[in-house]
Design an enzyme around this catalytic site. Structure first.
Site, PDB file in Angstrom:
ATOM      1  N   LYS A 108       0.808  -1.227   0.000  1.00 24.13           N
ATOM      2  CA  LYS A 108       0.000   0.000   0.000  1.00 24.13           C
ATOM      3  C   LYS A 108       0.839   1.274   0.000  1.00 24.13           C
ATOM      4  O   LYS A 108       0.354   2.332  -0.383  1.00 24.13           O
ATOM      5  CB  LYS A 108      -0.963   0.012   1.190  1.00 24.13           C
ATOM      6  CG  LYS A 108      -2.089  -0.995   1.031  1.00 24.13           C
ATOM      7  CD  LYS A 108      -3.185  -0.750   2.040  1.00 24.13           C
ATOM      8  CE  LYS A 108      -4.374  -1.643   1.814  1.00 24.13           C
ATOM      9  NZ  LYS A 108      -5.365  -1.549   2.872  1.00 24.13           N
ATOM     10  N   LYS A 189     -13.536  -8.349  -7.372  1.00 26.57           N
ATOM     11  CA  LYS A 189     -14.507  -8.629  -6.313  1.00 26.57           C
ATOM     12  C   LYS A 189     -15.311  -7.368  -5.996  1.00 26.57           C
ATOM     13  O   LYS A 189     -14.830  -6.253  -6.202  1.00 26.57           O
ATOM     14  CB  LYS A 189     -13.804  -9.191  -5.076  1.00 26.57           C
ATOM     15  CG  LYS A 189     -13.419  -8.191  -4.023  1.00 26.57           C
ATOM     16  CD  LYS A 189     -12.911  -8.890  -2.778  1.00 26.57           C
ATOM     17  CE  LYS A 189     -12.520  -7.873  -1.728  1.00 26.57           C
ATOM     18  NZ  LYS A 189     -13.581  -7.458  -0.850  1.00 26.57           N
ATOM     19  N   LYS A 192     -16.459  -2.169  -1.159  1.00 23.27           N
ATOM     20  CA  LYS A 192     -17.101  -0.945  -0.644  1.00 23.27           C
ATOM     21  C   LYS A 192     -16.511   0.298  -1.277  1.00 23.27           C
ATOM     22  O   LYS A 192     -17.192   1.273  -1.480  1.00 23.27           O
ATOM     23  CB  LYS A 192     -16.832  -0.813   0.863  1.00 23.27           C
ATOM     24  CG  LYS A 192     -17.524  -1.776   1.738  1.00 23.27           C
ATOM     25  CD  LYS A 192     -17.166  -1.418   3.184  1.00 23.27           C
ATOM     26  CE  LYS A 192     -16.665  -2.602   3.947  1.00 23.27           C
ATOM     27  NZ  LYS A 192     -15.215  -2.675   4.058  1.00 23.27           N
TER      28      LYS A 192
HETATM   29  N1  AQP Z   1     -17.039  -9.394  -2.415  1.00 23.57           N
HETATM   30  C1  AQP Z   1     -17.084 -10.039  -1.244  1.00 23.57           C
HETATM   31  N2  AQP Z   1     -17.648 -11.272  -1.170  1.00 23.57           N
HETATM   32  C2  AQP Z   1     -17.714 -11.934   0.020  1.00 23.57           C
HETATM   33  N3  AQP Z   1     -17.244 -11.432   1.175  1.00 23.57           N
HETATM   34  C3  AQP Z   1     -16.684 -10.204   1.163  1.00 23.57           C
HETATM   35  N4  AQP Z   1     -16.136  -9.406   2.124  1.00 23.57           N
HETATM   36  C4  AQP Z   1     -15.715  -8.256   1.563  1.00 23.57           C
HETATM   37  N5  AQP Z   1     -15.970  -8.260   0.234  1.00 23.57           N
HETATM   38  C5  AQP Z   1     -16.569  -9.449  -0.046  1.00 23.57           C
HETATM   39  C6  AQP Z   1     -16.069  -9.735   3.559  1.00 23.57           C
HETATM   40  O1  AQP Z   1     -16.665  -8.661   4.290  1.00 23.57           O
HETATM   41  C7  AQP Z   1     -16.029  -8.544   5.577  1.00 23.57           C
HETATM   42  C8  AQP Z   1     -15.725  -7.114   5.924  1.00 23.57           C
HETATM   43  O2  AQP Z   1     -14.774  -6.622   5.032  1.00 23.57           O
HETATM   44  P1  AQP Z   1     -13.728  -5.508   5.461  1.00 23.57           P
HETATM   45  O3  AQP Z   1     -14.440  -4.304   5.907  1.00 23.57           O
HETATM   46  O4  AQP Z   1     -12.728  -6.083   6.402  1.00 23.57           O
HETATM   47  O5  AQP Z   1     -12.968  -5.127   4.155  1.00 23.57           O
HETATM   48  P2  AQP Z   1     -12.756  -5.834   2.794  1.00 23.57           P
HETATM   49  O6  AQP Z   1     -12.659  -7.309   2.911  1.00 23.57           O
HETATM   50  O7  AQP Z   1     -11.589  -5.153   2.154  1.00 23.57           O
HETATM   51  O8  AQP Z   1     -14.146  -5.451   2.092  1.00 23.57           O
HETATM   52  P3  AQP Z   1     -14.442  -4.496   0.869  1.00 23.57           P
HETATM   53  O9  AQP Z   1     -15.891  -4.419   0.763  1.00 23.57           O
HETATM   54  O10 AQP Z   1     -13.678  -4.946  -0.337  1.00 23.57           O
HETATM   55  O11 AQP Z   1     -13.897  -3.085   1.327  1.00 23.57           O
HETATM   56  P4  AQP Z   1     -12.728  -2.175   0.718  1.00 23.57           P
HETATM   57  O12 AQP Z   1     -13.269  -1.641  -0.556  1.00 23.57           O
HETATM   58  O13 AQP Z   1     -12.489  -1.138   1.733  1.00 23.57           O
HETATM   59  O14 AQP Z   1     -11.521  -3.056   0.495  1.00 23.57           O
HETATM   60  C9  AQP Z   1     -14.795  -9.445   5.541  1.00 23.57           C
HETATM   61  O15 AQP Z   1     -15.089 -10.629   6.296  1.00 23.57           O
HETATM   62  C10 AQP Z   1     -14.627  -9.771   4.071  1.00 23.57           C
HETATM   63  O16 AQP Z   1     -14.043 -11.052   3.870  1.00 23.57           O
END
Ligand code: AQP
Length: 321
Positions: A108, A189, A192
């Protein structure tokens, strides 16, 4: 046995977060498990304070509306004093080399100007999250495994040097589940923080918006419906979403539908119905800030109380106060 899991308010909660994490937390959560909105972790790169505050409140409401018992949820910054103090203790236990070795930090920070110091030190805050609560298990994906290993090393080192205070946590792989993909770009994937939300179904989206996003999902030009994730990722994603909503297997779901139009309608219907109570419950809570605040304070007080003796022992043993 107790587990700790978090969600970072880097954006609105989407159906991937819901199916991959929240739904599981509701189904599998044990009495001693804790869930938190990790807003402090959303400050390691450029952020907007007002937006972050609003997103943290919204995520708290979504977690509660999803069915996680309110007394097992807290917002990380409500424990900022406790976590700040413990992070310092743990920074005095960790070495600079240990933090600098973290793969996520290297990735990062690479080529970036003005890298925040917190991007380097946030794994120590994550160790404080885990060790303050005495969690035995931390379900994480591969990207966070190294950070839990750090928490483990710090717990051992502190206990061995100053006296037994911390439970030594373990990283556990969450049970494998569908990795929901972006509807507009099935190569990546659903996330958010994706800039273009055309392919991201948010838990709080209105039904008509969900239907539009599903109808516009990118698929392929073939006329048959089969579950082949490698060659037909867009179709596989829709089948996996419908399977996860209905408790069926993607292969079965493929056999039940004959055209893309019909499948997309079924996916939209299932997602809308699955999310309806969550959206309604979260919106009701968001419309009642006094109630949300009451629940939030109760969760924070409980989490702070749970960790207080560990924090006080750690401070005393390391020579503070
Ligand atoms: N696309 C996905 N499918 C299934 N599970 C998912 N998770 C995230 N995206 C998917 C699961 O959601 C939980 C919370 O996630 P996090 O806040 O720790 O961050 P992340 O995994 O990085 O989720 P995002 O949505 O992709 O956020 P950003 O955009 O900030 O990186 C975790 O249990 C994760 O596995």
């Amino acid at each position: 046995m107790s587990r700790l899991s978090g969600i970072t308010p880097s954006g609105h909660v989407h159906i991937g977060n819901y199916l991959g994490a929240l739904q599981r937390w509701v189904a599998e959560g044990g009495e001693d498990d804790l869930y938190f909105v990790s807003d402090l972790h959303a400050m390691t790169t450029t952020h907007n304070p007002a937006k972050l505050r609003a997103l943290a409140g919204e995520q708290l409401a979504v977690l509660i509306a999803a069915g996680i018992p309110a007394e097992r949820i807290f917002v990380q910054s409500d424990l900022a004093r406790e976590l700040g103090a413990l992070t310092w203790v743990l920074e005095c236990t960790a070495s600079f080399g240990e933090a600098a070795r973290m793969i996520q930090f290297k990735e990062k920070s690479k080529g970036q100007a003005g890298v925040r110091l917190s991007l380097l030190t946030y794994p120590v805050l994550m160790a404080a999250d885990i060790l303050l609560q005495g969690a035995d298990e931390v379900p994480v994906g591969d990207d966070q495994r190294q950070h839990v290993e750090l928490a483990r090393a710090l717990a051992r080192r502190f206990n061995g040097t100053y006296g037994e205070v911390f439970t030594v946590p373990r990283a556990v792989l969450p049970p494998t589940g569908a990795r929901i993909r972006d509807l507009a770009d099935p190569a990546r994937k659903m996330s958010k923080s994706t800039r273009d939300s055309a392919g991201v179904v948010f838990v709080l989206d209105e039904p008509e918006l969900i239907r539009r996003k599903v109808r516009r999902a990118v698929t392929d030009g073939q006329s048959t419906l089969e579950y082949r994730p490698e060659d037909r990722p867009g179709l596989a994603n829709l089948l996996e979403i419908l399977a996860a909503c209905t408790g069926a297997r993607p292969e079965e779901v493929a056999r039940r539908h004959t055209s893309y139009g019909e499948l997309k309608d079924a996916v939209a219907d299932a997602v809308i119905e699955l999310l309806r109570p969550v959206r309604e419950g979260a919106n009701a809570l968001l419309a009642d800030p006094a109630e949300l605040d009451r629940v939030r304070k109760a969760g924070a007080a409980r989490a702070a109380e749970r960790g207080e003796h560990r924090l006080q022992s750690a401070l005393r043993l390391i020579g503070a106060g």
